[in-house]
Design an enzyme around this catalytic site. Structure first.
Site, mmCIF file in Angstrom:
data_model
loop_
_atom_site.group_PDB
_atom_site.id
_atom_site.type_symbol
_atom_site.label_atom_id
_atom_site.label_comp_id
_atom_site.label_asym_id
_atom_site.label_seq_id
_atom_site.Cartn_x
_atom_site.Cartn_y
_atom_site.Cartn_z
ATOM 1 N N GLU A 172 -34.153 31.007 6.565
ATOM 2 C CA GLU A 172 -32.601 30.928 5.782
ATOM 3 C C GLU A 172 -32.184 29.502 5.841
ATOM 4 O O GLU A 172 -31.197 28.791 6.290
ATOM 5 C CB GLU A 172 -31.953 31.625 6.740
ATOM 6 C CG GLU A 172 -32.058 33.350 6.634
ATOM 7 C CD GLU A 172 -30.977 33.889 7.269
ATOM 8 O OE1 GLU A 172 -29.929 33.371 7.910
ATOM 9 O OE2 GLU A 172 -30.760 35.164 7.331
ATOM 10 N N GLU A 291 -36.044 40.382 6.934
ATOM 11 C CA GLU A 291 -34.874 40.611 7.887
ATOM 12 C C GLU A 291 -33.994 41.675 6.975
ATOM 13 O O GLU A 291 -33.417 41.345 5.760
ATOM 14 C CB GLU A 291 -34.102 39.560 8.038
ATOM 15 C CG GLU A 291 -34.730 38.418 9.114
ATOM 16 C CD GLU A 291 -33.676 37.335 9.590
ATOM 17 O OE1 GLU A 291 -32.585 37.670 9.849
ATOM 18 O OE2 GLU A 291 -34.334 36.381 9.804
HETATM 19 O O1 AHR Z 1 -31.539 38.539 12.925
HETATM 20 C C1 AHR Z 1 -30.429 37.891 13.293
HETATM 21 C C2 AHR Z 1 -30.204 36.596 12.644
HETATM 22 O O2 AHR Z 1 -29.864 37.007 11.054
HETATM 23 C C3 AHR Z 1 -31.613 35.718 12.387
HETATM 24 O O3 AHR Z 1 -31.590 34.796 13.392
HETATM 25 C C4 AHR Z 1 -31.072 35.126 11.210
HETATM 26 O O4 AHR Z 1 -32.296 34.385 10.327
HETATM 27 C C5 AHR Z 1 -30.187 35.871 10.190
HETATM 28 O O5 AHR Z 1 -29.074 35.172 10.133
#
Ligand code: AHR
Length: 502
Positions: A172, A291
């Site tokens: 990210e 994610e």
């Molecule tokens: O999964 C939780 C968090 O969400 C992770 O650390 C991050 O990459 C995202 O913002």
């Protein structure tokens, strides 16, 4: 209410990469400590890993697990997690305002992956660190021996390299919250040079460059265009993330958000195609949706810890969303979207796996149990392997501002040609009406129903808990009929159903 689907065995979307059913473990909250690792637990194995958790993860048949973050990775020193445990340093984790004991590092995680029968997907720190640490970590993990880092691994008890194929170039990096956040140009250059160095070591690696953290980022989708412009020839995937929430408690709008997910995938597929054409490249880049999940139930609860009100606790409860029945439907729709986009989405990671926004929960010293969302994930992973079929869907719709006409019927279908099986994953988004579903199956030969599982509940807010882990569980579906190339089934309002034919 009636809905019809037509499906032909030769009319396909793509083979499904099994890594579509991947997951994610971050050093965050209780994911690692008292999640997968709890040396004092009655079920702990010789490595301190909870066997009860291993058993549940094995049931999910997770093909790949991303590690060690997440936001955590952007200030992580991987070397802290190697060598004798008693000499590993305690560090402050700036991402989650906690302390990291480093009792679990790459060796322990790799052994756990072997125990749950999954592949590792490792992220390198491109936030506080850069190319040099990335190449050292890669050498430590993948080089057989005879070099400084590979010999350190051997000295630490692991002779064979792990041979990790998939590597994430940071996490990210478009997010201002990220330690070492960068502009698209800054990140694109760094990712390109890091990828080049990693490829100089092994050209067959599969490299994932960071795309947007969500489709509402101000830099989206220009971020993807710029980053790919820098990296297109060096990477294999661009990573996307998306989390779903229903703070407004509007079920119809909530369940429509998989349409937004579909648009997000479509847009980024378009950006990939644009850069490919611009580069006159023959090479394809795909999406690693590494994610995704529902995440909102715990946000209020976590505010104080994340703001530092409790100091720097080790492994506090964080992001422990209590999933309800409504979330089963959301997860079902998300997985359908990935299957229906299997031509561009090759890797997807349910974030996360244990305790932190997770299908599997643990009680320290006590049991491990399944949240509601365990079940649609299980059905997709167990039966959603093969070829994604293109469906013609004729369903009544409802209007959602910004998303247009949303079909009440959400569906995907997978053809497992080895098993000669066709599996339908079905969600009825309607709040009160049953869907009278009629499927026409062309060119599949004679099929009968071999499994039919329904998830339905009178209360969309119903959850599972450690005390009542079986409140929301699948039950056998009834009344579905398959004959003469037709499948008929009644899909109850707000329900999930998996029907498998062979
Ligand atoms: O999964 C939780 C968090 O969400 C992770 O650390 C991050 O990459 C995202 O913002």
């Amino acid at each position: 209410m009636k809905a019809a689907v037509t499906v032909h065995s030769k009319y396909t979307i793509s083979d499904i990469d099994p890594r579509l059913y991947g997951s994610f473990i971050e050093h965050l909250g209780r994911a690692v400590y008292t999640g997968i690792y709890e040396p004092d637990h009655p079920t702990a194995d010789e490595n301190g890993m909870r066997r009860d958790v291993i058993d549940l993860v094995r049931k999910l048949k997770v093909p790949i697990v991303r590690y060690p973050g997440g936001n955590f990775v952007s200030a992580y020193n991987w070397e802290d997690g190697i060598g004798p445990k008693e000499s590993r340093p305690v560090r402050l984790d700036l991402a989650w305002h906690t302390s990291e004991s480093n009792q679990v590092g790459i060796h322990e995680f790799a052994e756990w992956c072997a125990a749950v029968d999954t592949e590792m997907m490792l992220a390198v720190n491109l936030g506080s660190r850069g190319l040099d640490e990335a190449r050292n970590f890669l050498e430590y993990v993948n080089h057989p021996g005879g070099s400084v880092w590979s010999d350190k691994r051997r000295a630490n008890g692991r002779a064979e390299p792990w041979g990790v194929k998939v590597w994430c170039l940071g996490n990210e990096m478009d997010g201002p919250w990220q330690i070492g956040h960068k502009t698209a140009d800054e990140y694109g250059r760094l990712a390109h040079e890091t990828a080049k160095a990693m490829r100089a070591f092994d050209s067959s690696l599969e490299l994932v460059v960071c795309g947007s953290s969500n489709a509402h980022m101000p830099t989206y989708p220009e971020w993807e265009a710029t980053v790919l412009d820098h990296t297109y020839n060096e990477v294999d995937y661009i990573s996307l993330h998306m989390y779903f929430e229903n703070r407004a408690k509007n079920t119809a709008n909530y369940l429509a958000r998989s349409i937004e997910l579909d648009n997000y995938i479509g847009t980024v597929a378009g950006v990939i195609a644009y850069v490919k054409a611009k580069k006159r490249s023959d090479k394809s880049v795909y999406i690693s949706f590494d994610e995704w999940n529902v995440w909102y139930h715990s946000k209020e609860r976590d505010k104080e810890t994340l703001a530092g009100a409790h100091g720097w606790p080790h492994a506090p409860a964080l992001l422990e969303d209590d999933y309800n029945f409504e979330d089963v439907l959301q997860v079902g729709c998300i997985l359908n979207t990935f299957i229906n986009r299997a031509d561009v989405v090759k890797i997807a990671c349910l974030a996360q796996l244990v305790n932190v926004i997770a299908p599997i929960m643990t009680v320290p010293g006590g049991p491990a149990w399944r949240q509601t969302i365990f079940y649609p994930s299980y059905f997709a992973s167990a039966y959603g392997r093969g070829t994604a079929l293109k469906l013609h869907v004729d369903s009544p719709t409802y209007r959602v501002e910004g998303l247009g006409d949303v079909p009440y019927l959400d569906v995907s279908a997978v053809h497992d040609t080895d098993q000669k099986a066709v599996t339908f994953f079905i969600v009825n988004r309607h709040g009160t009406e049953t869907l009278d579903l009629n499927v026409r199956l062309i060119d599949f030969g004679a099929l009968t129903i071999v499994d039919d599982q329904v998830l339905a509940h009178s209360d969309i807010n119903a959850t599972n808990t450690a005390e009542r882990p079986d409140n929301v569980v699948p039950r056998k579906g009834d009344g579905a009929v398959a004959s003469d190339g037709r499948l008929g089934a009644r899909i109850p309002p707000l329900s999930y159903r998996m029907i498998r034919l062979r």
